[in-house]
Write an enzyme that holds these catalytic residues in place. Structure first.
Site, PDB file in Angstrom:
ATOM      1  N   CYS A   1       8.487  -5.544   8.403  1.00 44.59           N
ATOM      2  CA  CYS A   1       7.702  -4.431   8.932  1.00 44.59           C
ATOM      3  C   CYS A   1       6.327  -4.976   9.283  1.00 44.59           C
ATOM      4  O   CYS A   1       5.894  -5.995   8.732  1.00 44.59           O
ATOM      5  CB  CYS A   1       7.643  -3.374   7.842  1.00 44.59           C
ATOM      6  SG  CYS A   1       6.372  -2.161   8.008  1.00 44.59           S
TER       7      CYS A   1
ATOM      8  N   ARG B   1       8.117  -5.698   2.697  1.00 45.93           N
ATOM      9  CA  ARG B   1       8.697  -4.442   2.219  1.00 45.93           C
ATOM     10  C   ARG B   1      10.179  -4.539   1.862  1.00 45.93           C
ATOM     11  O   ARG B   1      11.021  -3.868   2.478  1.00 45.93           O
ATOM     12  CB  ARG B   1       8.455  -3.325   3.236  1.00 45.93           C
ATOM     13  CG  ARG B   1       6.994  -3.088   3.496  1.00 45.93           C
ATOM     14  CD  ARG B   1       6.755  -1.965   4.449  1.00 45.93           C
ATOM     15  NE  ARG B   1       6.803  -0.670   3.817  1.00 45.93           N
ATOM     16  CZ  ARG B   1       6.475   0.463   4.432  1.00 45.93           C
ATOM     17  NH1 ARG B   1       6.087   0.442   5.673  1.00 45.93           N
ATOM     18  NH2 ARG B   1       6.550   1.611   3.815  1.00 45.93           N
TER      19      ARG B   1
ATOM     20  N   ASP C   1      -2.542   4.270   2.469  1.00 46.81           N
ATOM     21  CA  ASP C   1      -2.416   4.966   3.754  1.00 46.81           C
ATOM     22  C   ASP C   1      -3.750   5.520   4.270  1.00 46.81           C
ATOM     23  O   ASP C   1      -3.803   6.073   5.370  1.00 46.81           O
ATOM     24  CB  ASP C   1      -1.384   6.103   3.638  1.00 46.81           C
ATOM     25  CG  ASP C   1       0.044   5.570   3.627  1.00 46.81           C
ATOM     26  OD1 ASP C   1       0.244   4.369   3.888  1.00 46.81           O
ATOM     27  OD2 ASP C   1       0.972   6.366   3.355  1.00 46.81           O
TER      28      ASP C   1
END
Ligand code: UD1
Length: 417
Positions: A117, A122, A305
């Site tokens: 990714c 990941r 995030d």
């Protein structure tokens, strides 16, 4: 491919409603695979990732029906193809969330292994190890995870690291297992709690969601239920940063300050006044923000995030900030694009040193992943002149109607097709 054109300099002000959380909606839609009765969902965000998940489960035999504004009805009675093909999984890693529920309900699952990714390797080894501990036979062949289990058995699972979708996958598998499962070192993210609440409404027996020790007593079967998706805390944080960087004043509704404590604390440290009501947050920003250092960590600490968005606000803040990313190994790709707008950022391993400049200048930049795109939008809002963001399909994966929402707050943003 769509692009986003931003004319910087407008001060954001007004009120806008936040959408349902992408990262809660994705596992919760997968939870409907666990029972043969209809599930009714509300506050479902209209996002590309949600459409991808619906396509994925529809090709398994699930019926998807619209259920009013932001509502959906999912009926998994006809589930007959427990397979997640590469074509869909490659566009969205969260597709791995079907593995646990399919195995628990059908006794078998064939799920494409997600590849690498943009933000890191990941792997999904923790998902696989946990299911194996519950008695699943798993082999990886030709790029697919093939899993079988007559009936999963409760187990004690200690994950090597805190994994959000890993915790969710194992929790969904455990609700139909024989006996008790304990997940230790579980993710404490609010989206895990929202999923647990949905599963409990379906008849699951779960204790401890929101702590790092989740106990699940397996049941024979689950039943249909209704569930409203929690508000998106990352969308909330992103709009607060957008308002903050423009010296704005905004009120975000259909959200909750409960889930964004660490972010609100940093915004206050940057000089913003933030007040919280039951389901709204109001922010008043100073003319210029102060630099704030952050270190990403699992919830309740500062979310990875929101790292890119805070890098963007630090680009024009007074002083120097250190940004340390501890969750993903390659999550600074937005930095080079921000530098193209005139930012002063130095990267060393997983640390970024950001020194605020007096102003950014508009330029053409490229979005590289979902939250990186959000940081470019924030930078574009404050940059002098026009900023054109390419590859905004990343943005459309996770932000519902972003140009309309920003425009309603006074930003000059348009989509170029
Ligand atoms: C979820 C969120 C994503 C967020 C991330 C971290 C969803 C759909 N996505 O992603 O927005 O950025 O949490 O808060 O909810 N890891 C392993 N092996 C595993 C699983 C994870 O090594 O089996 C590693 C990852 O590479 C990463 C770390 O653990 O370094 C945390 O990842 P994880 O929490 O699993 O992220 P996601 O659940 O994929």
């Amino acid at each position: 491919m769509d692009k986003l054109l931003i004319e910087g300099g407008a001060r954001l002000s007004g009120e806008v409603a936040m959408s349902g959380a992408k990262n809660a909606a994705l596992p919760i839609l997968c939870a409907s695979l666990l029972c043969a009765e209809p599930m009714r969902f509300s506050n479902v965000p209209q996002l590309n990732d949600v459409s991808t998940m619906l396509r994925l489960i529809a090709q398994m035999g699930v019926t998807v029906t619209p259920g009013g504004e932001d509502g959906l009805i999912l009926d998994s009675q006809g589930l007959d193809n427990p397979t997640a093909p590469y074509d869909l999984v490659k566009t969205m890693r969260a597709s791995i969330l079907v593995l646990g529920p399919l195995l628990a309900r059908c006794g078998e699952a064939k799920v494409s292994l997600p590849g690498g990714c943009a933000i890191g390797a990941r792997p999904v080894d923790q998902h696989i190890k946990g299911l194996q501990a519950m008695g699943a036979q798993i082999r990886v062949e030709n790029g697919y995870i093939h899993a079988t289990a007559a009936r999963l058995k409760g187990a004690r699972i200690v994950t090597d690291m805190v994994t959000v979708t890993g915790t969710e996958n194992l929790m969904m598998a455990a609700v139909l297992a024989d006996g008790e499962t304990v997940i230790e070192n579980a993710a404490r993210e609010p989206e895990v709690v929202d999923l647990a609440n949905c599963l409990i409404a379906m008849g699951a027996r779960i204790k401890g969601a929101g702590s790092d020790n989740i106990m699940i007593q397996g049941v024979e079967r689950l039943h249909g239920a209704s569930h409203s998706i929690m508000p998106d805390r990352i969308e909330t944080g992103t709009y607060l940063c957008a308002a903050a960087v423009t010296g704005g004043q905004v009120r975000l509704t259909n959200t909750s300050a409960l889930y964004v404590d660490s972010v609100l604390q940093k915004l206050r440290e940057a000089g913003c006044q933030v007040s919280a009501e039951r389901d709204a947050i109001e922010l008043v920003a100073p003319a210029r923000l102060k630099a704030v250092s952050i270190r990403t960590s699992p919830y309740p600490a500062f979310p990875t995030d929101m790292q890119a968005q805070f890098m963007a606000i630090n680009c024009v803040a007074e002083g120097t900030a250190v940004i340390r990313e501890t969750i993903f190994e390659n999550r600074f790709m937005h930095a080079v694009e921000l530098i193209r707008l005139g930012a002063d950022i130095k990267i060393e391993a997983n640390n970024a040193l950001v020194t605020g400049v007096a102003h950014l200048d508009g330029a053409t930049v490229m979005a590289t992943d979902l939250r990186a795109s959000a940081s470019l939008v924030i930078a574009g809002l404050i940059a002098q002149g026009e900023t054109l963001i390419e590859r905004i399909y990343h943005l459309d994966r996770g932000y519902e109607r972003i140009e309309q929402k920003l425009t309603s707050l006074g930003a000059k943003v348009s989509r170029v097709r």
